[in-house]
Write an enzyme that holds these catalytic residues in place. Sequence first.
Site, PDB file in Angstrom:
ATOM      1  NE  ARG A   1       2.583   9.646 -10.418  1.00 35.71           N
ATOM      2  CZ  ARG A   1       3.566   8.770 -10.511  1.00 35.71           C
ATOM      3  NH1 ARG A   1       4.774   9.114 -10.146  1.00 35.71           N
ATOM      4  NH2 ARG A   1       3.363   7.553 -10.975  1.00 35.71           N
TER       5      ARG A   1
ATOM      6  NE  ARG B   1     -10.781  14.561  -9.907  1.00 33.81           N
ATOM      7  CZ  ARG B   1     -11.463  15.390  -9.153  1.00 33.81           C
ATOM      8  NH1 ARG B   1     -10.948  16.564  -8.853  1.00 33.81           N
ATOM      9  NH2 ARG B   1     -12.641  15.057  -8.694  1.00 33.81           N
TER      10      ARG B   1
ATOM     11  CE  LYS C   1       8.379  -8.814  -1.570  1.00 32.74           C
ATOM     12  NZ  LYS C   1       8.347  -9.558  -2.853  1.00 32.74           N
TER      13      LYS C   1
ATOM     14  N   GLY D   1       5.799  -8.636 -18.772  1.00 30.92           N
ATOM     15  CA  GLY D   1       5.307  -7.913 -17.598  1.00 30.92           C
ATOM     16  C   GLY D   1       5.650  -8.588 -16.279  1.00 30.92           C
TER      17      GLY D   1
ATOM     18  CB  ILE E   1       1.393 -15.642   1.001  1.00 35.25           C
ATOM     19  CG1 ILE E   1       1.594 -16.044  -0.468  1.00 35.25           C
ATOM     20  CG2 ILE E   1       1.515 -16.837   1.917  1.00 35.25           C
ATOM     21  CD1 ILE E   1       2.992 -16.562  -0.769  1.00 35.25           C
TER      22      ILE E   1
HETATM   23  N1  LIG Z   1       2.103  -4.582  -7.735  1.00 39.55           N
HETATM   24  C1  LIG Z   1       2.207  -5.609  -6.897  1.00 39.55           C
HETATM   25  O1  LIG Z   1       1.957  -6.749  -7.257  1.00 39.55           O
HETATM   26  C2  LIG Z   1       2.635  -5.368  -5.463  1.00 39.55           C
HETATM   27  C3  LIG Z   1       2.758  -6.474  -4.600  1.00 39.55           C
HETATM   28  C4  LIG Z   1       3.105  -6.274  -3.272  1.00 39.55           C
HETATM   29  C5  LIG Z   1       3.346  -4.987  -2.830  1.00 39.55           C
HETATM   30  N2  LIG Z   1       3.244  -3.937  -3.691  1.00 39.55           N
HETATM   31  C6  LIG Z   1       3.508  -2.587  -3.175  1.00 39.55           C
HETATM   32  O2  LIG Z   1       2.327  -1.823  -3.304  1.00 39.55           O
HETATM   33  C7  LIG Z   1       2.666  -0.462  -3.519  1.00 39.55           C
HETATM   34  C8  LIG Z   1       1.964   0.023  -4.785  1.00 39.55           C
HETATM   35  O3  LIG Z   1       2.404  -0.765  -5.873  1.00 39.55           O
HETATM   36  P1  LIG Z   1       1.675  -0.729  -7.310  1.00 39.55           P
HETATM   37  O4  LIG Z   1       2.209  -1.880  -8.056  1.00 39.55           O
HETATM   38  O5  LIG Z   1       0.209  -0.604  -7.135  1.00 39.55           O
HETATM   39  O6  LIG Z   1       2.286   0.616  -7.908  1.00 39.55           O
HETATM   40  P2  LIG Z   1       1.779   1.441  -9.172  1.00 39.55           P
HETATM   41  O7  LIG Z   1       0.907   0.607 -10.032  1.00 39.55           O
HETATM   42  O8  LIG Z   1       2.969   2.111  -9.743  1.00 39.55           O
HETATM   43  O9  LIG Z   1       0.845   2.558  -8.507  1.00 39.55           O
HETATM   44  C9  LIG Z   1       1.366   3.604  -7.743  1.00 39.55           C
HETATM   45  C10 LIG Z   1       0.258   4.620  -7.522  1.00 39.55           C
HETATM   46  O10 LIG Z   1       0.766   5.670  -6.722  1.00 39.55           O
HETATM   47  C11 LIG Z   1       0.425   6.914  -7.325  1.00 39.55           C
HETATM   48  N3  LIG Z   1       1.433   7.915  -6.972  1.00 39.55           N
HETATM   49  C12 LIG Z   1       2.761   7.867  -7.188  1.00 39.55           C
HETATM   50  N4  LIG Z   1       3.348   8.980  -6.713  1.00 39.55           N
HETATM   51  C13 LIG Z   1       2.366   9.730  -6.189  1.00 39.55           C
HETATM   52  C14 LIG Z   1       2.307  10.995  -5.553  1.00 39.55           C
HETATM   53  N5  LIG Z   1       3.409  11.696  -5.344  1.00 39.55           N
HETATM   54  N6  LIG Z   1       1.105  11.437  -5.127  1.00 39.55           N
HETATM   55  C15 LIG Z   1      -0.029  10.723  -5.329  1.00 39.55           C
HETATM   56  N7  LIG Z   1      -0.028   9.520  -5.922  1.00 39.55           N
HETATM   57  C16 LIG Z   1       1.145   9.037  -6.343  1.00 39.55           C
HETATM   58  C17 LIG Z   1       0.362   6.656  -8.810  1.00 39.55           C
HETATM   59  O11 LIG Z   1      -0.445   7.637  -9.415  1.00 39.55           O
HETATM   60  P3  LIG Z   1      -0.795   7.619 -11.005  1.00 39.55           P
HETATM   61  O12 LIG Z   1      -1.542   6.339 -11.235  1.00 39.55           O
HETATM   62  O13 LIG Z   1      -1.671   8.809 -11.206  1.00 39.55           O
HETATM   63  O14 LIG Z   1       0.513   7.692 -11.706  1.00 39.55           O
HETATM   64  C18 LIG Z   1      -0.245   5.250  -8.830  1.00 39.55           C
HETATM   65  O15 LIG Z   1      -1.652   5.332  -8.795  1.00 39.55           O
HETATM   66  C19 LIG Z   1       4.186  -0.413  -3.565  1.00 39.55           C
HETATM   67  O16 LIG Z   1       4.690  -0.102  -2.301  1.00 39.55           O
HETATM   68  C20 LIG Z   1       4.568  -1.843  -3.933  1.00 39.55           C
HETATM   69  O17 LIG Z   1       5.852  -2.198  -3.474  1.00 39.55           O
HETATM   70  C21 LIG Z   1       2.891  -4.107  -4.990  1.00 39.55           C
END
Ligand SMILES: NC(=O)c1ccc[n+]([C@@H]2O[C@H](COP(=O)([O-])OP(=O)(O)OC[C@H]3O[C@@H](n4cnc5c(N)ncnc54)[C@H](OP(=O)(O)O)[C@@H]3O)[C@@H](O)[C@H]2O)c1
Length: 435
Positions: free
Chosen positions: A46, A48, A207, A189, A138
Site C-alpha cells: 500500500r 511505497r 488450517k 506482539g 513447518i
Molecule cells: N505473519 C506471520 O507470521 C504469518 C504466518 C503464516 C501465514 N501468514 C499469512 O501471510 C499473509 C501476510 O501476512 P503478514 O503477517 O506478512 O501481513 P502484514 O505484515 O500485515 O503485511 C501485509 C502486506 O500487505 C500489504 N497490503 C495490504 N492491503 C493491500 C492492498 N490492498 N494492496 C497492496 N498491498 C496491500 C501491506 O502493505 P503496507 O505494508 O504498505 O501496509 C503489507 O505490506 C497473510 O495471509 C497471513 O495470514 C502470516
Amino acid sequence: MVAPLRIALAGLGTVGAGVIRVLETNGALIARRAGRPIEIVAVSARDRSRDRGVDLSAYAWEDDMSRLAARADVDVVVELVGGADGPALALARGALAAGKGLVTANKAMIAHHGLELAQAAEDAGVALRFEAAVAGGIPVIMGLREGAAANALSRLYGILNGTCNYILTTMEHTGRDFAEVLSEAQALGYAEADPTFDIDGIDAAHKLAILAAIGFGAQIDFGAVETEGIGRLKAADFAQAAELGYVIRLIGLADCDEDADGARRLFQRVQPYLVPRGHPLAAVDGATNAVVIEGNFAGRLLFQGAGAGAGPTASAVVADLIAIARGQAGTPFSVPAAELEPVPPAGAGHRRNRAYLRFTVTDRPGVLAEISAAMRDAGVSIESLIQQGRPEEGGEVLIAMVTHEGPESAVSAALALLEGSPSLTEPPLVMRLLG
Ligand SMILES: NC(=O)c1ccc[n+]([C@@H]2O[C@H](COP(=O)([O-])OP(=O)(O)OC[C@H]3O[C@@H](n4cnc5c(N)ncnc54)[C@H](OP(=O)(O)O)[C@@H]3O)[C@@H](O)[C@H]2O)c1
C-alpha cells in the site's frame, strides 16, 4: 544458463519482507537447489514510502497490485497480503487466469476458496502452492502430500495456532487468568490487537480444513469445522488438569470414517483438549506449532516448529518457489481438484470420549446432587469429581469432573437436562481428553 524463475511479490509486510531477506541471503544456495535463480521482478504494497528494512530499488513497483498479474515478465505471483476475499482473492484469480503460478501464505483464502483456485490453476496448467498457509515454517503440507502419500490416514491433529499455545502454556506455567495473559501477549506482539481470529479458534480451523482436505482427499469444508476457542478457560481449569496429569492445548483434529451405509464422513473439530502429560503435544510450549499425522504404514509422524514469524513463514514460501522452479509443483492438493470428494460432515454424537466438565455454580446445598442426577439420567458415568474452593456462603464454586469413556451424545443430553438451572452461573465448559 537456465532462465530464472521470475516472481512478483504482493505484500511487503512481515512475510513479504521476510521472503526478500531469504532470497537475498540464501540466493546462491537456492539457485543451486532449484536448478535456476529465483529473481524478484516486481513488488507491491500500500505504502511505497514505508521503510521495510529491505532494499527495493532493484524491483519494479506497482501501486495497484492487480497489475502484477498482467506483467509479461512475471512467471509466479506471490500473494502475501492476507484476507479471505477482497484484493488478495482478486489478485489470486487474476494471476491464475493470466497463466501465472501462484504461491500464497493466506490460509483464510485457501480455506474459503481453495477448491476454486486449485481448479483454476489446474485448468491453466500452472502451479498453486500454499505451504506457508499451514503452520508457518513447518513443511507439513509437503509432509502430508508427498512424504506420507503412501498412507491411508486414520487421523491428523495438532497445535495450529501459536498465539493460543503461547497463552495456554503461559496460563499453565504462571497460574494466571486468561484476560491478564492475553493482554501481556498483545503487549509482547504474540497476539494481534484484535485477537478474535486466533483466540476463537478460527485461524486454527482454517488450517485444519486445509490439512483435512489434503489428508483425506476431501473438498475443503471450513464451515463444517466445529470450532471453539480458548476464551472461557479459567486458571482453575489448568490446576484441575494438572492434578489429573494433563495439560490444556487448543487442538485441531480431523478424521474420516465410514458411516453405517459405507459413506465417508469427515469430522473436523478445533477445541481446547486435555492432553496427557506424556503425549508429544504436551511438550509443545509457547508459540510453537505441531502436527501429528497417523498413517497406516508410517505410523505416527510428528511435525513441530515455528508456526509463524517472518523467517519461518518466508522459508516455507520460498520452498514452494523452489518446487515450482524445479518443475515439481504437482497438483495443489493430494489429488486433482475434480477428484476431491464432497465428504459430508460426521456428527459428533456417536464419538466416544472421556470428557472434562466444569460447572460454575452457586454455593448452596443440593447443587452437586442436581448435577449428578443429570449425569446419571443421561447415562454419563463419572470417573472423578473435584469440587473447588469453599467461598463465602452464597458465592460461586467450581465443580469439575472427568467422565468415563462414553458417547458425546450422552454428555450433551446431560447438559441439556441442566440447561436453565438457576444453580449454574454460566454455561458448563466441556473439554475432551485427547486419546
Ligand atoms: N505473519 C506471520 O507470521 C504469518 C504466518 C503464516 C501465514 N501468514 C499469512 O501471510 C499473509 C501476510 O501476512 P503478514 O503477517 O506478512 O501481513 P502484514 O505484515 O500485515 O503485511 C501485509 C502486506 O500487505 C500489504 N497490503 C495490504 N492491503 C493491500 C492492498 N490492498 N494492496 C497492496 N498491498 C496491500 C501491506 O502493505 P503496507 O505494508 O504498505 O501496509 C503489507 O505490506 C497473510 O495471509 C497471513 O495470514 C502470516
